[in-house]
Design an enzyme around this catalytic site. Structure first.
Site, PDB file in Angstrom:
ATOM      1  N   HIS A   1       0.854  -1.198   0.000  1.00 17.22           N
ATOM      2  CA  HIS A   1       0.000   0.000   0.000  1.00 17.22           C
ATOM      3  C   HIS A   1       0.883   1.239   0.000  1.00 17.22           C
ATOM      4  O   HIS A   1       1.718   1.407   0.882  1.00 17.22           O
ATOM      5  CB  HIS A   1      -0.935  -0.007   1.211  1.00 17.22           C
ATOM      6  CG  HIS A   1      -2.095  -0.938   1.015  1.00 17.22           C
ATOM      7  ND1 HIS A   1      -3.346  -0.697   1.494  1.00 17.22           N
ATOM      8  CD2 HIS A   1      -2.160  -2.107   0.324  1.00 17.22           C
ATOM      9  CE1 HIS A   1      -4.144  -1.688   1.123  1.00 17.22           C
ATOM     10  NE2 HIS A   1      -3.446  -2.563   0.428  1.00 17.22           N
TER      11      HIS A   1
ATOM     12  N   GLU B   1      -1.102   6.540  -0.503  1.00 21.86           N
ATOM     13  CA  GLU B   1      -2.387   6.793   0.170  1.00 21.86           C
ATOM     14  C   GLU B   1      -2.297   8.098   0.956  1.00 21.86           C
ATOM     15  O   GLU B   1      -3.205   8.918   0.912  1.00 21.86           O
ATOM     16  CB  GLU B   1      -2.724   5.628   1.105  1.00 21.86           C
ATOM     17  CG  GLU B   1      -4.047   5.824   1.830  1.00 21.86           C
ATOM     18  CD  GLU B   1      -4.376   4.690   2.799  1.00 21.86           C
ATOM     19  OE1 GLU B   1      -3.510   3.830   3.024  1.00 21.86           O
ATOM     20  OE2 GLU B   1      -5.494   4.680   3.325  1.00 21.86           O
TER      21      GLU B   1
ATOM     22  N   ASP C   1      -9.735  -2.353   0.449  1.00 18.34           N
ATOM     23  CA  ASP C   1      -8.749  -1.881   1.435  1.00 18.34           C
ATOM     24  C   ASP C   1      -8.974  -2.672   2.721  1.00 18.34           C
ATOM     25  O   ASP C   1      -8.083  -3.330   3.225  1.00 18.34           O
ATOM     26  CB  ASP C   1      -8.850  -0.375   1.675  1.00 18.34           C
ATOM     27  CG  ASP C   1      -7.628   0.164   2.410  1.00 18.34           C
ATOM     28  OD1 ASP C   1      -6.582  -0.525   2.416  1.00 18.34           O
ATOM     29  OD2 ASP C   1      -7.701   1.275   2.959  1.00 18.34           O
TER      30      ASP C   1
HETATM   31 ZN   LIG Z   1      -4.610   0.715   2.820  1.00 20.32          ZN
END
Ligand SMILES: [Zn+2]
Length: 201
Positions: A12, A15, A110
């Site tokens: 990830h 973000e 997510d």
């Molecule tokens: Zn995430």
């Protein structure tokens, strides 16, 4: 560790931090897939003084991601919960720009609990906000499977034939206790033998 064992990796990135964090995930952590990638195109989030032409960096990084077939797991609901501008209007989400630049994208919750969503909800949201056709949805989902970490799911067009299932059957006979990579590849024989579509569109 995962990389040294030849395993697939999703990281990830992008973000909270900007484009550089996405490159870091690919360059330092060898990501095959990126979770979020939300700020990929936001040149204002670049902080390194070594990057002189920020827009150029964004363009080059996008092209690099496209060329390396790195798949971005787009998390629409989760991003709406953390980015106020997106909460009002999902059409502002960079998913549209990712598609324009022909990046490989797929949908991801997510997390299902905190974001209170499902993959089906994510798809419905994307269809509504971006006017995706059935064909486009299908392509996105299939690409997600192609770039998944299921052995066999990564087969190229038309290669999931008897030949490859024979190979898989062979590898599933590998004695347990081999390397993590061998075990990972051997772990899904029924998926490869019966469930893999014969042909990708
Ligand atoms: Zn995430």
């Amino acid at each position: 560790m995962a990389h040294e064992a030849f395993l697939g990796k999703t990281v990830h990135a992008g973000e909270d931090y900007g484009p550089e964090s996405i490159f870091q995930a690919i360059g330092d952590l060898h990501a095959d897939r990126i979770g979020h990638g939300t700020w990929l195109f936001d040149a204002t989030k670049i902080t390194s003084p070594r990057i002189k032409d920020r827009q150029r960096y964004v363009d080059d990084l996008s092209e690099f991601i496209a060329d390396k077939r790195i798949t971005i797991e787009v998390c629409l609901t989760s991003n709406q919960q953390t980015v106020p501008e997106l909460a009002d209007d999902l059409r502002r989400h960079p998913f549209g720009e990712m598609r324009r630049r022909r990046l490989s994208t797929t949908f991801c919750t997510d997390n299902r609990l905190v974001s209170h969503t499902t993959v089906s909800d994510e798809i419905a949201r994307a269809v509504e906000a971006f006017g995706l056709t059935a064909r486009e949805v299908k392509d996105i989902l299939i690409y997600g499977f192609k770039r998944s970490f299921y052995p066999g799911a990564t087969s190229r067009r038309g290669t999931t034939s008897a030949r490859s299932s024979t190979t898989r059957t062979g590898s599933s006979r590998t004695p347990a206790g081999r390397s993590p990579y061998q075990r990972w590849k051997a772990g899904w024989p029924s998926f490869t033998a019966t469930n893999t579509p014969g042909r990708w569109p």
